[in-house]
Design an enzyme around this catalytic site. Structure first.
Site, PDB file in Angstrom:
ATOM      1  N   ALA A  25      36.417  44.274  33.167  1.00 31.96           N
ATOM      2  CA  ALA A  25      34.963  44.110  33.226  1.00 31.96           C
ATOM      3  C   ALA A  25      34.320  44.035  31.839  1.00 31.96           C
ATOM      4  CB  ALA A  25      34.369  45.260  34.022  1.00 31.96           C
ATOM      5  N   ASP A 107      34.148  37.868  38.789  1.00 34.59           N
ATOM      6  CA  ASP A 107      32.944  37.075  38.494  1.00 34.59           C
ATOM      7  C   ASP A 107      33.212  35.591  38.319  1.00 34.59           C
ATOM      8  OD1 ASP A 107      33.999  36.887  35.846  1.00 34.59           O
ATOM      9  OD2 ASP A 107      32.915  38.685  35.220  1.00 34.59           O
ATOM     10  N   HIS A 124      42.116  40.651  41.634  1.00 35.52           N
ATOM     11  CA  HIS A 124      41.176  41.337  42.539  1.00 35.52           C
ATOM     12  C   HIS A 124      40.259  40.354  43.274  1.00 35.52           C
ATOM     13  CE1 HIS A 124      41.784  45.311  40.099  1.00 35.52           C
ATOM     14  NE2 HIS A 124      42.762  45.059  40.935  1.00 35.52           N
ATOM     15  N   CYS A 132      36.499  36.968  56.402  1.00 34.28           N
ATOM     16  CA  CYS A 132      36.318  37.782  57.610  1.00 34.28           C
ATOM     17  C   CYS A 132      37.486  38.761  57.710  1.00 34.28           C
ATOM     18  CB  CYS A 132      36.265  36.904  58.851  1.00 34.28           C
ATOM     19  SG  CYS A 132      36.258  37.911  60.367  1.00 34.28           S
ATOM     20  N   CYS A 157      30.867  37.394  61.177  1.00 37.20           N
ATOM     21  CA  CYS A 157      31.626  36.139  61.045  1.00 37.20           C
ATOM     22  C   CYS A 157      31.139  35.125  62.084  1.00 37.20           C
ATOM     23  CB  CYS A 157      33.116  36.426  61.248  1.00 37.20           C
ATOM     24  SG  CYS A 157      34.156  34.959  61.295  1.00 37.20           S
ATOM     25  N   THR A 198      39.329  46.433  29.392  1.00 39.13           N
ATOM     26  CA  THR A 198      39.719  47.137  30.615  1.00 39.13           C
ATOM     27  C   THR A 198      40.082  48.572  30.265  1.00 39.13           C
ATOM     28  OG1 THR A 198      41.375  47.335  32.376  1.00 39.13           O
ATOM     29  CG2 THR A 198      42.002  45.980  30.471  1.00 39.13           C
ATOM     30  N   ASN A 223      39.464  47.395  23.370  1.00 38.53           N
ATOM     31  CA  ASN A 223      38.556  48.106  24.274  1.00 38.53           C
ATOM     32  C   ASN A 223      37.745  49.119  23.481  1.00 38.53           C
ATOM     33  OD1 ASN A 223      37.977  48.228  27.190  1.00 38.53           O
ATOM     34  ND2 ASN A 223      38.389  50.401  26.916  1.00 38.53           N
ATOM     35  N   ILE A 241      33.863  42.913  21.930  1.00 31.06           N
ATOM     36  CA  ILE A 241      34.794  41.861  22.332  1.00 31.06           C
ATOM     37  C   ILE A 241      34.294  40.463  21.968  1.00 31.06           C
ATOM     38  CG2 ILE A 241      35.749  40.719  24.390  1.00 31.06           C
ATOM     39  CD1 ILE A 241      35.829  43.629  25.630  1.00 31.06           C
TER      40      ILE A 241
HETATM   41  P1  NAD Z   1      36.160  49.451  33.589  1.00 27.98           P
HETATM   42  O1  NAD Z   1      34.684  49.494  33.863  1.00 27.98           O
HETATM   43  O2  NAD Z   1      36.998  50.556  34.111  1.00 27.98           O
HETATM   44  O3  NAD Z   1      36.395  49.423  32.002  1.00 27.98           O
HETATM   45  C1  NAD Z   1      35.728  48.507  31.165  1.00 27.98           C
HETATM   46  C2  NAD Z   1      36.024  48.913  29.728  1.00 27.98           C
HETATM   47  O4  NAD Z   1      35.486  47.918  28.870  1.00 27.98           O
HETATM   48  C3  NAD Z   1      35.375  50.241  29.337  1.00 27.98           C
HETATM   49  O5  NAD Z   1      36.375  51.131  28.856  1.00 27.98           O
HETATM   50  C4  NAD Z   1      34.372  49.851  28.231  1.00 27.98           C
HETATM   51  O6  NAD Z   1      34.322  50.798  27.185  1.00 27.98           O
HETATM   52  C5  NAD Z   1      34.913  48.540  27.738  1.00 27.98           C
HETATM   53  N1  NAD Z   1      33.881  47.611  27.243  1.00 27.98           N
HETATM   54  C6  NAD Z   1      32.778  47.208  27.909  1.00 27.98           C
HETATM   55  N2  NAD Z   1      32.092  46.296  27.192  1.00 27.98           N
HETATM   56  C7  NAD Z   1      32.781  46.154  26.017  1.00 27.98           C
HETATM   57  C8  NAD Z   1      32.583  45.348  24.850  1.00 27.98           C
HETATM   58  N3  NAD Z   1      31.550  44.491  24.763  1.00 27.98           N
HETATM   59  N4  NAD Z   1      33.472  45.457  23.836  1.00 27.98           N
HETATM   60  C9  NAD Z   1      34.532  46.325  23.927  1.00 27.98           C
HETATM   61  N5  NAD Z   1      34.790  47.073  25.019  1.00 27.98           N
HETATM   62  C10 NAD Z   1      33.922  46.997  26.048  1.00 27.98           C
HETATM   63  O7  NAD Z   1      36.665  48.034  34.039  1.00 27.98           O
HETATM   64  P2  NAD Z   1      38.097  47.550  34.570  1.00 27.98           P
HETATM   65  O8  NAD Z   1      39.183  48.211  33.796  1.00 27.98           O
HETATM   66  O9  NAD Z   1      38.028  46.068  34.629  1.00 27.98           O
HETATM   67  O10 NAD Z   1      38.191  48.140  36.061  1.00 27.98           O
HETATM   68  C11 NAD Z   1      37.111  48.029  36.926  1.00 27.98           C
HETATM   69  C12 NAD Z   1      37.362  47.278  38.223  1.00 27.98           C
HETATM   70  O11 NAD Z   1      36.094  46.829  38.649  1.00 27.98           O
HETATM   71  C13 NAD Z   1      38.183  46.034  38.106  1.00 27.98           C
HETATM   72  O12 NAD Z   1      39.149  46.121  39.089  1.00 27.98           O
HETATM   73  C14 NAD Z   1      37.250  44.848  38.397  1.00 27.98           C
HETATM   74  O13 NAD Z   1      37.747  44.126  39.512  1.00 27.98           O
HETATM   75  C15 NAD Z   1      35.964  45.441  38.851  1.00 27.98           C
HETATM   76  N6  NAD Z   1      34.742  44.979  38.138  1.00 27.98           N
HETATM   77  C16 NAD Z   1      34.605  43.654  37.820  1.00 27.98           C
HETATM   78  C17 NAD Z   1      33.478  43.203  37.160  1.00 27.98           C
HETATM   79  C18 NAD Z   1      33.373  41.731  36.832  1.00 27.98           C
HETATM   80  O14 NAD Z   1      33.942  40.913  37.557  1.00 27.98           O
HETATM   81  N7  NAD Z   1      32.702  41.345  35.735  1.00 27.98           N
HETATM   82  C19 NAD Z   1      32.466  44.103  36.788  1.00 27.98           C
HETATM   83  C20 NAD Z   1      32.622  45.473  37.141  1.00 27.98           C
HETATM   84  C21 NAD Z   1      33.781  45.890  37.792  1.00 27.98           C
END
Ligand code: NAD
Length: 253
Positions: A25, A107, A124, A132, A157, A198, A223, A241
């Site tokens: 994310a 996303d 995911h 459905c 559905c 992540t 991260n 990032i």
């Molecule tokens: P997470 O929220 O657990 O971790 C995100 C990490 O990214 C955090 O540790 C944070 O410190 C870091 N981070 C955020 N913005 C940053 C930046 N600009 N620079 C550096 N680091 C940054 O997310 P995850 O590990 O992906 O797990 C969450 C689950 O939730 C996933 O399975 C995903 O499917 C889902 N999710 C997806 C989205 C999306 O599609 N954009 C958004 C939220 C959650």
């Protein structure tokens, strides 16, 4: 690790034939989509929001489904654009280096940015499709959201009357074996495994990191917050990032 870390990563990527990237994310926060566990994360701000991502509550409780549909209507993904981090991964693919782009994100921004569907492994699922839970029907999300806007708080559905949801993997739901198998296979073949944004807390996908390490890959973790695999990383970059990733992926020569 600062700029010297970035220099090392650039050299490793220049020398690599197969770079595998695992995103979460955090790569999309600069596109306006909050993460779950970061300082401004959806769960950090509201721990009860976790219920909306848990299949057990979703199936059992119509109120959770109604809240989920309202939250899908307002999801920032509909208006989000890829940022410089996503675009850097498109450039990596154009350099012929990207073996696979494993993403936990739902996303769809890697595909929107221009990475090819053969390289992107969405472990995911994807918010842009609906499914459905009873008959397995799948279709585009927007017509279902139109029904919610028109007043159906929990649209059933159209084929069988079953429960609809986004075609994403919620907590408590099994991953698609073929998809996670492809992801782990790619991780095993990596010269460099780069994780981006992540927290590496969601398994089995986070297991790709020790798996790739054992198979001989260099591990780079990008991260803002620490992760449980930092001690096996060859480099650790703390972001942001959308600035550090384009720098790290730019060729040395
Ligand atoms: P997470 O929220 O657990 O971790 C995100 C990490 O990214 C955090 O540790 C944070 O410190 C870091 N981070 C955020 N913005 C940053 C930046 N600009 N620079 C550096 N680091 C940054 O997310 P995850 O590990 O992906 O797990 C969450 C689950 O939730 C996933 O399975 C995903 O499917 C889902 N999710 C997806 C989205 C999306 O599609 N954009 C958004 C939220 C959650």
């Amino acid at each position: 690790m600062g700029s010297s870390g970035i220099e090392s990563v650039r050299k490793w990527i220049d020398a690599a034939r197969r770079v595998v990237v695992l995103t979460g994310a955090g790569i999309s926060t600069d596109s306006g989509i909050p993460d779950f566990r970061g300082p401004q994360g959806v769960w950090t701000r509201n721990p009860a929001a976790g219920k909306l991502s848990d299949i057990r509550y979703y199936v059992a409780d119509p109120e959770v489904r109604k809240a989920s549909w309202r939250s899908r209507l307002e999801h920032p993904a509909w208006a989000a654009e890829p940022n410089a981090g996503h675009l850097a991964l498109v450039a990596l693919e154009r350099r012929g280096k990207l073996h696979a782009l494993i993403t936990q994100n739902i996303d769809g921004l890697h595909l929107r940015a221009g990475n090819s569907p053969e390289r992107v492994i969405e472990v995911h699922g994807n918010l842009h499709r609906a499914v459905c839970l009873a008959c397995g029907w799948k279709g585009p999300m927007q017509p279902v959201l139109d029904r919610v806007r028109a007043g159906e708080a929990d649209p059933p559905c159209g084929e069988c009357g079953g429960i609809l949801k986004s075609d994403t993997i919620s907590f408590g739901q099994a991953l698609v074996p073929e998809v996670i198998g492809r992801a782990m296979g790619a991780a095993q073949e990596a010269d460099v495994l780069l994780t981006v944004g992540t927290s590496l807390q969601v398994f089995p996908v986070a297991g790709a990191v020790p798996f790739a390490k054992q198979a001989g890959a260099r591990i780079v973790i990008m991260n803002a917050q620490p992760t449980q695999f930092d001690d096996i990383a060859d480099a650790r970059l703390s972001g942001p990032i959308s600035i550090d990733l384009p720098l790290a992926l730019r060729g040395v020569g």
